[in-house]
Every structure is written in C-alpha cells, then in structure tokens.
Motif scaffolding. Structure first.
Motif, short mmCIF file in Angstrom:
data_model
loop_
_atom_site.label_atom_id
_atom_site.label_comp_id
_atom_site.label_asym_id
_atom_site.label_seq_id
_atom_site.Cartn_x
_atom_site.Cartn_y
_atom_site.Cartn_z
N LEU A 1 -7.15 -13.23 -4.67
CA LEU A 1 -7.14 -14.28 -5.69
C LEU A 1 -8.29 -15.26 -5.47
CD1 LEU A 1 -3.31 -14.92 -5.90
CD2 LEU A 1 -4.74 -13.75 -7.59
N ARG A 2 -8.59 -15.55 -4.21
CA ARG A 2 -9.67 -16.49 -3.91
C ARG A 2 -11.05 -15.91 -4.24
NH1 ARG A 2 -6.53 -18.37 1.53
NH2 ARG A 2 -5.32 -20.03 0.54
N GLU A 3 -11.12 -14.59 -4.37
CA GLU A 3 -12.36 -13.95 -4.83
C GLU A 3 -12.54 -14.14 -6.33
OE1 GLU A 3 -11.91 -9.84 -3.78
OE2 GLU A 3 -12.23 -10.21 -1.64
N LEU B 1 0.67 -11.83 2.56
CA LEU B 1 0.41 -12.97 1.68
C LEU B 1 -1.07 -13.36 1.78
CD1 LEU B 1 1.12 -15.34 -0.20
CD2 LEU B 1 1.92 -16.57 1.83
N ASP B 2 -1.60 -13.38 3.00
CA ASP B 2 -3.01 -13.71 3.19
C ASP B 2 -3.92 -12.71 2.48
OD1 ASP B 2 -2.52 -16.01 4.65
OD2 ASP B 2 -2.82 -15.06 6.60
N MET C 1 -15.90 -20.15 -11.40
CA MET C 1 -15.01 -21.16 -10.85
C MET C 1 -14.52 -20.73 -9.48
SD MET C 1 -11.43 -22.49 -12.44
CE MET C 1 -10.22 -23.07 -11.32
N ASP C 2 -14.54 -21.64 -8.55
CA ASP C 2 -14.09 -21.35 -7.20
C ASP C 2 -12.56 -21.45 -7.17
OD1 ASP C 2 -14.12 -20.87 -4.47
OD2 ASP C 2 -14.38 -22.99 -3.96
N SER C 3 -11.90 -20.39 -6.77
CA SER C 3 -10.45 -20.36 -6.74
C SER C 3 -9.95 -20.63 -5.33
CB SER C 3 -9.94 -19.00 -7.21
OG SER C 3 -10.30 -18.79 -8.54
N VAL C 4 -9.37 -21.80 -5.14
CA VAL C 4 -8.92 -22.19 -3.80
C VAL C 4 -7.58 -21.54 -3.44
CG1 VAL C 4 -8.31 -24.12 -2.32
CG2 VAL C 4 -10.18 -24.36 -3.93
N TRP C 5 -6.63 -21.56 -4.35
CA TRP C 5 -5.29 -21.01 -4.13
C TRP C 5 -4.64 -21.52 -2.83
CZ3 TRP C 5 -2.35 -18.47 -7.58
CH2 TRP C 5 -2.99 -17.98 -8.74
#
Length: 121
Positions: free
Chosen positions: A42-44, A35-36, A1-5
């Motif tokens: 998380l996006r990984e 934060l970035d 699943m692609d996590s956009v966050w």
C-alpha cells in the motif's frame, strides 16, 4: 501521492491481543509480519484490487483478514483490519483463531461501522 498508511490500534482490545500473543507467539509474529507486507504494498501506492496475496482476504463491509503463514503446526489465526482508503490508515480491529472467527468478524464489522461514522464515510 506518498502513501504513509500508519497503523491505528485504538479500536483493538489490548487485553485480547496480549493474551493471544502469550498463547500463540509464533502465529502472532507471523500475522504482524504479514500486515507489514500488506502495508509495504500500500505504501508503494498500489490500490486495492491491483494486488492479491493469499493470506489477505476480504470479509465484507471493509473488513479484511490477514492469516498467518510459514508457521509449522500453527493454530490457524486471523488478524482483522480495516484499510481506510479515505485517510490511508490501517486500522487494527481484532485477532483470533479460526475457532472464533464468526464472532470476531461480527465485532470487526461493528468497529468498521463506528470508524466510518467518525470519518464521515
């Protein structure tokens, strides 16, 4: 699943963030750079508990604080966020210095309760 966050800042008090940015611009920049970094992890697709970063710590009830790093002679600062695993959204809640952290955390936890009730979590 692609996590956009995506980042959701509707719960953050804009005036407080603007004042903090004017008063502590280097710390403000560092907080959002950190934060970035968290969002990149998380996006990984990484899950909470699978990574540790020194500046990213839980304050309980879903609230996390992000500290500033790499700023010489900095005012110790915190950015409070709620990373919702339910909808893969990073909620920006509050910002402040260590001096006011207890009140900032209380406010952040109240916002998280409001968000969770809205999400039905």
């Amino acid at each position: 699943m692609d996590s956009v966050w995506p980042i959701e800042n509707a719960y953050a008090k804009a005036a407080k963030f603007k004042k903090f940015a004017a008063q502590y611009p280097r710390e403000y920049g560092s907080l959002f750079a950190n934060l970035d970094r968290v969002l990149g992890i998380l996006r990984e697709g990484r899950k909470f508990g699978s990574f540790q970063i020194g500046f990213f710590r839980t304050e309980g009830e879903g609230v996390f604080r992000i500290g500033q790093t790499g700023v010489p002679s900095a005012k110790e600062s915190r950015l409070y966020v709620y990373p919702s695993e339910k909808n893969h959204t990073m909620y920006v809640l509050n910002i402040g210095t260590k001096d006011g952290q207890s009140g900032d955390i209380i406010e952040a936890k109240a916002i998280v309760r409001e968000i969770k009730s809205t999400l039905g979590a």
